[in-house]
Design an enzyme around this catalytic site. Structure first.
Site, PDB file in Angstrom:
ATOM      1  CG  ASP A 158      11.367  48.711   7.593  1.00 13.00           C
ATOM      2  OD1 ASP A 158      11.238  49.899   7.929  1.00 13.00           O
ATOM      3  OD2 ASP A 158      12.468  48.131   7.602  1.00 13.00           O
ATOM      4  CB  SER A 159      12.736  51.656   4.304  1.00 10.86           C
ATOM      5  OG  SER A 159      13.427  51.438   5.522  1.00 10.86           O
TER       6      SER A 159
ATOM      7  CB  CYS B 198       9.389  52.242   7.875  1.00 12.32           C
ATOM      8  SG  CYS B 198      10.687  53.401   7.429  1.00 12.32           S
TER       9      CYS B 198
ATOM     10  CD  GLU C  95      20.243  47.580   6.237  1.00 11.90           C
ATOM     11  OE1 GLU C  95      20.533  47.484   5.054  1.00 11.90           O
ATOM     12  OE2 GLU C  95      19.096  47.411   6.687  1.00 11.90           O
TER      13      GLU C  95
ATOM     14  CB  CYS D 229      15.722  53.950  13.847  1.00  9.06           C
ATOM     15  SG  CYS D 229      16.367  53.127  12.367  1.00  9.06           S
TER      16      CYS D 229
ATOM     17  CG  HIS E 213      18.147  49.223  11.095  1.00  3.77           C
ATOM     18  ND1 HIS E 213      16.957  49.472  10.465  1.00  3.77           N
ATOM     19  CD2 HIS E 213      18.969  48.670  10.160  1.00  3.77           C
ATOM     20  CE1 HIS E 213      17.042  49.095   9.201  1.00  3.77           C
ATOM     21  NE2 HIS E 213      18.254  48.606   8.990  1.00  3.77           N
TER      22      HIS E 213
END
Ligand code: DGL
Length: 267
Positions: free
Chosen positions: A6-7, A69, A154, A186, A188
Site C-alpha cells: 500500500d502507499s 492500495c 490520517e 480507498c 482508508h
C-alpha cells in the site's frame, strides 16, 4: 510468502482480513509512507512507485503480491501485469483490489446502480467504472472523488463535526442518483463505514474491498494450486515502511488494531 503493498498504512485493513481468512501463510507488508499519498499523483508516477515496490517485494522472496492500495490497483496493476511481469517475473503474480470489489458489487446490487467513492486518481483512471461496465454494460455508475478523507483520517479527525459535513457533501450526488450499492474504493474509507452508512439509505449495500478481496484470495488459491504450493506457511508477519514518523504506532493501531514492529527500508 505473500506480499501486501500500500502507499501507506491504509492497506493494513486489507492485510487484517487476509490474516483472518488465511492465517497460515507468511506475510510481508510494505507501506510506502515516505511517498504517500498516491491518490493525487499522475499515472506515470504511480506506475513507477508501484513497480519499485513490487520489485522490492519480489526480491524479498514474495511469490504473490496483492496491491491493497486502490490507487495503485487502478492505475498501475494492468501495466505491471502486462508489461513488467512477463519480462521480469513470469512465474510470479500481482493481483489488485478492483476486480474482486467490482464482482462483489455487481453480485450484491439489486438495481444495478452502483456508486464509488475513491481518491482523485482512482476516479479519474475510470478503472472501477470500466471494469463494472465490462461485466455488465447495463450498470449505471456514479463516481465521487473524496480528496479530503485520507488527510482527515490520517490526522485522527474522524469524530470532528466537519468530517460529517464533508462526508455529507461528497455523498450527496450518490444519494441523489439513488445508488443501491456503494463501493468504498480507498483503503482508508472503511474507518468511516458507520458514518457513511448513517448518511445513506437504510438498505444500501456497502462494499469494503478488504473483506471481499480476502474471500476472493481464498478462492484464487483454491483454483491455483501451482501458486498456493509456492507460498511459505510459517505464519510470520513483517511490516516494512519507507519512513518512520512519530505517528507510526498511532496509525498502525487505527488500521490494524494493534501496535506493530516496523522495519524501515529504502526502495
Ligand atoms: N492507499 C490509497 C488508496 O487506497 C489511499 C492513500 C493515498 O492516496 O495514497 O487509494
Amino acid at each position: 510468502m505473500i506480499g501486501v503493498f500500500d502507499s501507506g498504512f491504509g492497506g493494513l485493513v486489507v492485510l487484517r482480513e487476509f490474516l483472518q481468512a488465511l492465517p497460515q501463510y507468511d506475510y510481508l507488508y510494505l507501506g510506502d509512507n515516505a511517498r504517500i499519498p498516491y491518490g493525487t499523483r499522475s499515472d506515470k508516477v504511480v506506475v513507477r512507485f508501484t513497480a519499485q515496490a513490487v520489485d522490492f517485494l519480489f526480491r524479498q522472496g514474495c511469490n504473490l503480491i496483492i496491491l491493497a492500495c486502490h490507487t495503485a490497483s487502478a492505475k498501475a496493476l494492468r501495466t505491471i501485469q502486462q508489461v513488467y511481469l512477463p519480462v521480469h517475473y513470469p512465474e510470479r503474480r500481482v493481483l489488485g483490489v478492483v476486480i474482486p470489489t467490482v464482482e462483489e458489487a455487481l453480485a450484491r446490487s439489486r438495481g444495478k446502480r452502483i456508486g464509488i467513492i475513491a481518491t482523485e486518481g482512482t476516479v479519474t483512471s475510470l478503472s472501477f467504472d470500466l471494469e463494472l461496465k465490462k461485466l455488465d454494460p447495463e450498470v449505471e455508475v456514479v463516481q465521487q472523488a473524496c480528496p479530503l478523507l485520507v488527510p482527515i483520517i490520517e490526522s485522527g479527525e474522524q469524530e470532528w463535526e466537519g468530517t460529517g459535513m464533508i462526508l455529507k457533501r461528497y455523498l450527496a450526488p450518490l444519494k441523489a442518483a439513488q445508488v443501491d450499492t456503494l463501493i468504498l474504493g480507498c483503503t482508508h474509507y472503511s474507518i468511516l463505514k458507520e458514518k457513511i452508512r448513517a448518511l445513506m439509505e437504510d438498505n444500501l449495500e456497502l462494499i469494503c474491498s478488504g473483506q471481499v478481496t480476502a474471500a476472493k484470495l481464498v478462492d484464487y488459491l483454491h483454483r491455483h494450486p501451482e501458486m498456493e504450493t509456492r507460498l511459505s506457511r510459517g505464519g510470520s508477519r513483517r511490516y516494512l515502511t519507507t519512513d518512520l514518523t512519530p505517528r507510526f504506532q498511532q496509525l498502525a493501531s487505527l488500521f490494524m488494531g494493534q501496535s506493530l514492529t516496523p522495519e524501515v527500508v529504502e526502495l
